[in-house]
Write an enzyme that holds these catalytic residues in place. Structure first.
Site, PDB file in Angstrom:
ATOM      1  N   GLN A   9       0.704  -1.401   0.020  1.00 36.82           N
ATOM      2  CA  GLN A   9      -0.082  -0.081  -0.286  1.00 36.82           C
ATOM      3  C   GLN A   9       0.872   1.154  -0.024  1.00 36.82           C
ATOM      4  O   GLN A   9       0.362   2.199  -0.248  1.00 36.82           O
ATOM      5  CB  GLN A   9      -0.966  -0.049   1.089  1.00 36.82           C
TER       6      GLN A   9
ATOM      7  N   HIS B  84      -1.957  -5.334 -12.937  1.00 32.01           N
ATOM      8  CA  HIS B  84      -1.675  -5.347 -14.180  1.00 32.01           C
ATOM      9  C   HIS B  84      -2.504  -6.130 -14.856  1.00 32.01           C
ATOM     10  O   HIS B  84      -2.147  -5.866 -16.284  1.00 32.01           O
ATOM     11  CB  HIS B  84      -0.070  -5.455 -14.267  1.00 32.01           C
TER      12      HIS B  84
ATOM     13  N   ASP C 197       2.620   0.406  -7.950  1.00 34.47           N
ATOM     14  CA  ASP C 197       3.862   0.456  -8.690  1.00 34.47           C
ATOM     15  C   ASP C 197       4.802   1.579  -8.030  1.00 34.47           C
ATOM     16  O   ASP C 197       5.842   1.256  -7.883  1.00 34.47           O
ATOM     17  CB  ASP C 197       3.847   0.885 -10.097  1.00 34.47           C
TER      18      ASP C 197
ATOM     19  N   ARG D  32       3.656   0.270  12.839  1.00 36.22           N
ATOM     20  CA  ARG D  32       3.508  -0.878  12.437  1.00 36.22           C
ATOM     21  C   ARG D  32       3.546  -0.893  10.971  1.00 36.22           C
ATOM     22  O   ARG D  32       2.578  -0.171  10.114  1.00 36.22           O
ATOM     23  CB  ARG D  32       1.992  -1.401  12.765  1.00 36.22           C
TER      24      ARG D  32
ATOM     25  N   HIS E  43       0.995  -9.086   4.923  1.00 37.39           N
ATOM     26  CA  HIS E  43       0.013  -8.184   4.919  1.00 37.39           C
ATOM     27  C   HIS E  43      -0.443  -8.374   3.328  1.00 37.39           C
ATOM     28  O   HIS E  43      -0.573  -7.303   2.634  1.00 37.39           O
ATOM     29  CB  HIS E  43       0.196  -6.695   5.306  1.00 37.39           C
TER      30      HIS E  43
ATOM     31  N   ASN F  62      -1.709 -10.834   8.598  1.00 37.26           N
ATOM     32  CA  ASN F  62      -2.896  -9.785   8.965  1.00 37.26           C
ATOM     33  C   ASN F  62      -4.121 -10.066   8.352  1.00 37.26           C
ATOM     34  O   ASN F  62      -4.151 -10.308   7.086  1.00 37.26           O
ATOM     35  CB  ASN F  62      -2.515  -8.455   8.200  1.00 37.26           C
ATOM     36  N   GLU F  63      -5.184 -10.289   9.146  1.00 34.81           N
ATOM     37  CA  GLU F  63      -6.654 -10.414   8.764  1.00 34.81           C
ATOM     38  C   GLU F  63      -6.728 -11.506   7.933  1.00 34.81           C
ATOM     39  O   GLU F  63      -7.027 -11.700   6.542  1.00 34.81           O
ATOM     40  CB  GLU F  63      -7.017  -9.260   8.044  1.00 34.81           C
TER      41      GLU F  63
ATOM     42  N   ASN G  17      -7.637  -5.848  14.304  1.00 40.11           N
ATOM     43  CA  ASN G  17      -8.173  -4.952  13.530  1.00 40.11           C
ATOM     44  C   ASN G  17      -9.655  -4.506  13.286  1.00 40.11           C
ATOM     45  O   ASN G  17     -10.319  -5.585  13.276  1.00 40.11           O
ATOM     46  CB  ASN G  17      -7.913  -5.114  11.993  1.00 40.11           C
TER      47      ASN G  17
ATOM     48  N   TYR H 195     -13.053  -1.864  12.542  1.00 38.13           N
ATOM     49  CA  TYR H 195     -13.545  -0.799  11.751  1.00 38.13           C
ATOM     50  C   TYR H 195     -14.810  -0.523  12.169  1.00 38.13           C
ATOM     51  O   TYR H 195     -15.314   0.506  12.104  1.00 38.13           O
ATOM     52  CB  TYR H 195     -12.974  -0.988  10.418  1.00 38.13           C
TER      53      TYR H 195
ATOM     54  N   GLU I  50      -5.337  -2.061  14.111  1.00 38.83           N
ATOM     55  CA  GLU I  50      -5.872  -1.246  13.264  1.00 38.83           C
ATOM     56  C   GLU I  50      -7.233  -0.629  13.632  1.00 38.83           C
ATOM     57  O   GLU I  50      -7.823  -1.311  14.269  1.00 38.83           O
ATOM     58  CB  GLU I  50      -6.073  -1.713  11.968  1.00 38.83           C
TER      59      GLU I  50
HETATM   60  C1  GBH Z   1      -7.884  -3.302   6.829  1.00 41.64           C
HETATM   61  O1  GBH Z   1      -8.857  -4.050   6.152  1.00 41.64           O
HETATM   62  C2  GBH Z   1      -6.583  -3.907   6.029  1.00 41.64           C
HETATM   63  O2  GBH Z   1      -5.755  -4.415   6.957  1.00 41.64           O
HETATM   64  C3  GBH Z   1      -5.899  -2.402   5.401  1.00 41.64           C
HETATM   65  O3  GBH Z   1      -4.803  -3.214   4.571  1.00 41.64           O
HETATM   66  C4  GBH Z   1      -6.869  -1.581   4.917  1.00 41.64           C
HETATM   67  O4  GBH Z   1      -6.295  -0.585   4.090  1.00 41.64           O
HETATM   68  C5  GBH Z   1      -7.749  -1.175   5.900  1.00 41.64           C
HETATM   69  O5  GBH Z   1      -8.515  -2.238   6.602  1.00 41.64           O
HETATM   70  C6  GBH Z   1      -8.812  -0.321   5.244  1.00 41.64           C
HETATM   71  O6  GBH Z   1      -9.616  -0.886   4.573  1.00 41.64           O
HETATM   72  O7  GBH Z   1     -15.573  -3.554  -0.852  1.00 41.64           O
HETATM   73  O8  GBH Z   1     -17.455  -4.803   0.460  1.00 41.64           O
HETATM   74  O9  GBH Z   1     -16.039  -5.997  -0.929  1.00 41.64           O
HETATM   75  C7  GBH Z   1     -10.135  -3.918   6.700  1.00 41.64           C
HETATM   76  C8  GBH Z   1     -11.210  -5.025   6.377  1.00 41.64           C
HETATM   77  C9  GBH Z   1     -11.089  -5.237   3.667  1.00 41.64           C
HETATM   78  C10 GBH Z   1     -12.962  -4.348   4.765  1.00 41.64           C
HETATM   79  C11 GBH Z   1     -11.699  -5.062   2.494  1.00 41.64           C
HETATM   80  C12 GBH Z   1     -13.551  -4.011   3.456  1.00 41.64           C
HETATM   81  C13 GBH Z   1     -13.594  -4.958   1.202  1.00 41.64           C
HETATM   82  C14 GBH Z   1     -14.939  -5.162   1.293  1.00 41.64           C
HETATM   83  N1  GBH Z   1     -11.725  -4.472   4.787  1.00 41.64           N
HETATM   84  N2  GBH Z   1     -13.088  -5.148   2.449  1.00 41.64           N
HETATM   85  S1  GBH Z   1     -16.063  -5.140   0.010  1.00 41.64           S
END
Ligand code: GBH
Length: 486
Positions: free
Chosen positions: A26, A46, A59, A84, A129, A173-174, A314, A316, A383
């Site tokens: 990322q 790609h 890239d 991290r 990750h 990660n996840e 993690n 959200y 996270e």
């Molecule tokens: C984390 O994933 C990741 O660890 C991190 O890399 C990421 O940048 C960050 O959170 C923010 O997303 O579009 O409905 O198909 C959190 C979990 C993974 C939840 C991707 C949403 C896409 C769901 N996220 N997921 S969808």
């Protein structure tokens, strides 16, 4: 539990350390540079037609490969205790295996780690990750049980190279996002879309690879390096719509993250009973000869049980759960196995990411559940964050951070053993298939500028003040006309 009294200043107890996070693909860029091998994300971005919004790729990303000094400068501006970040497997081992170590790639991580340590910022390192060497992806990736060896060998190289200075390690990660989104669905590579099957094979191999690596660290490195090692799970909170759906919500939790947490953190180990029973029953009813969920042998159960020094979370967002008698999901599939339906409320504050709404009490509930279900393990919040579409005045993100940290402090008061809090993210970055359209950064990154200039958002000032004063003050208003300084 009502957790916000915005008229008070709330002190943050000693012992919780604060940081921010990013991940290699990322932010690093330098896709082909200095002998890096191809990862599944290099490959995926790609493809034609391009699978990512605006045909964005990593890239160049934030060019952190060349700008690590600026990254560390931002960490110092914020006053972080730790940062991290993740290692790129294909940058360190361009063939995927240990026959060749890419010294220049190693040098980059040494530079970053040493620069951080020079300013007393602790590195927290994630081994994986999501950017898998493409060659391993071609060989089945996380559905191939040999990945246990591949991952353990890679991890050993990382411990040998960096473990003298890195004292916090995260294996993976996840797993939910890797297995479900990548092998069960099409959101991330390898976009297999073999739901209710490949996602479960992936889950098993991730657990075994993680546990094998954990024990390898303990056996070969713990004594000399004295670090701590664990896993970071995506913990989504599922709240029942009403009393009627308490069980449905619990099913969703067990399938979504209990499938990883139960084998590692419960007293019994193994996949959760409900997951084993449900998938076995459905599989037989669907005409399969055996359960689509692979078994963990007694030896594997023992290997995995207790294989994490802490619970990395993690977190959200939250979903509401109810049960629907006629399934709306294809069979077989992971969601059909769960047997419940989920949604988010319109009234919850929306982020730029469709899946992300601010629900601080869900964070409190998740932390409480971890404390009660797994006997109060040490918790590293690895996270937590909120996305916007850009702009330096990000009041929605500030509100999210304040309310979520507040919810965390409620859990601490109740006895949760929380050791760290990590904001996702230090700066905007390549948000996977959303490209650069969703911004999670405390710092804004200018992607039109070849030098990828980073500028502190209002939230950076607020986060800095929380860390400096070690308190939450909902009334603090920073003066963002004054440049943020170290
Ligand atoms: C984390 O994933 C990741 O660890 C991190 O890399 C990421 O940048 C960050 O959170 C923010 O997303 O579009 O409905 O198909 C959190 C979990 C993974 C939840 C991707 C949403 C896409 C769901 N996220 N997921 S969808």
């Amino acid at each position: 539990k009502s957790n916000v009294n915005r008229h008070e200043i709330r002190k943050i107890p000693e012992g919780i350390i604060f940081g921010t996070a990013t991940a290699a693909y990322q932010v690093e860029g330098a896709r082909d540079e200095d002998g890096k091998g191809e990862s599944n994300w290099d490959h995926f971005t790609h493809k034609e037609p391009c699978p990512v919004k605006n045909c964005d790729t990593g890239d160049i990303a934030n060019d952190s490969y060349h700008q690590y000094k600026r990254d560390v400068e931002m960490m110092r501006e914020l006053g972080l205790d730790f940062y991290r970040f993740s290692l790129s497997w294909s940058r360190i081992l361009p063939t995927s295996f240990t026959d060749k170590i890419n010294e220049k790639g190693v040098q980059y991580y040494n530079n970053l780690i040493n620069e951080m340590l020079a300013y007393n910022i602790q590195p927290m390192v994630t081994l994986f990750h999501w950017d898998l060497p493409q060659k391993l992806q071609d060989m089945g990736g996380w559905t191939n049980p040999y990945i246990v060896d591949w991952f353990t060998d890679y991890a050993r190289v990382a411990f040998e190279l960096f473990g003298d200075r890195v004292k916090y390690w995260f294996t993976i990660n996840e797993p939910r996002e890797i297995c479900y989104e990548g092998y069960g669905a099409t959101s991330v590579p390898p976009t297999l879309n073999i739901s209710g099957y490949a996602d479960y094979l992936c889950a098993k191999n991730i657990l075994v690879a993680h546990a094998n690596t954990y024990h390898m660290y303990k056996k070969e490195f713990q004594q000399s390096q004295a670090g701590t090692i664990g896993i970071a799970l995506s913990v989504i909170w599922y709240e029942p719509e009403s009393e009627e759906y308490i069980e449905a919500a619990e099913d969703a939790r067990q399938f979504s993250w209990g499938i990883y947490a139960n084998p590692i953190f419960s007293k019994t180990g193994d996949f959760p009973e409900i997951v084993k029973d449900r998938v076995a029953d459905k599989s037989l009813a669907q005409g399969f000869s055996r359960s689509r969920l692979p078994e963990l042998s007694p030896d594997e159960v023992d290997l995995i049980k207790g294989s994490s020094d802490f619970f990395g979370i993690n977190h959200y967002t939250t979903y509401i759960i109810y049960r629907n008698s006629s399934s709306i999901f294809p069979t077989p599939s992971f969601y059909d196995d769960i047997g419940s339906v989920f949604y988010q409320k319109e009234t919850w504050e929306a982020a730029a990411s469709l899946w992300l709404k601010a629900v601080p009490w869900g964070f409190y509930n998740a932390l409480t559940k971890i404390r009660t279900e797994y006997d109060n393990p040490p918790v590293y919040i690895t996270e937590n964050g909120f996305s916007t579409r850009g702009g330096l005045v990000d009041d929605s993100r500030i509100k999210y951070y304040r309310n979520y940290i507040n919810a965390m402090l409620d859990a601490v008061e109740d006895g949760s053993d929380i050791r760290s809090y990590t904001a996702w993210s230090l700066m905007d970055n390549f948000e996977w298939t959303e490209g650069y359209t969703e911004c999670f950064g405390l710092y804004e990154v200018n992607y039109n500028d070849p030098s990828r200039t980073r500028t502190a958002r209002k939230s950076a000032y607020v986060y800095k003040e929380i860390l400096r004063a070690r308190q939450l003050d909902f009334h603090y208003e920073p003066d963002i006309t004054v440049p943020i300084t170290i």
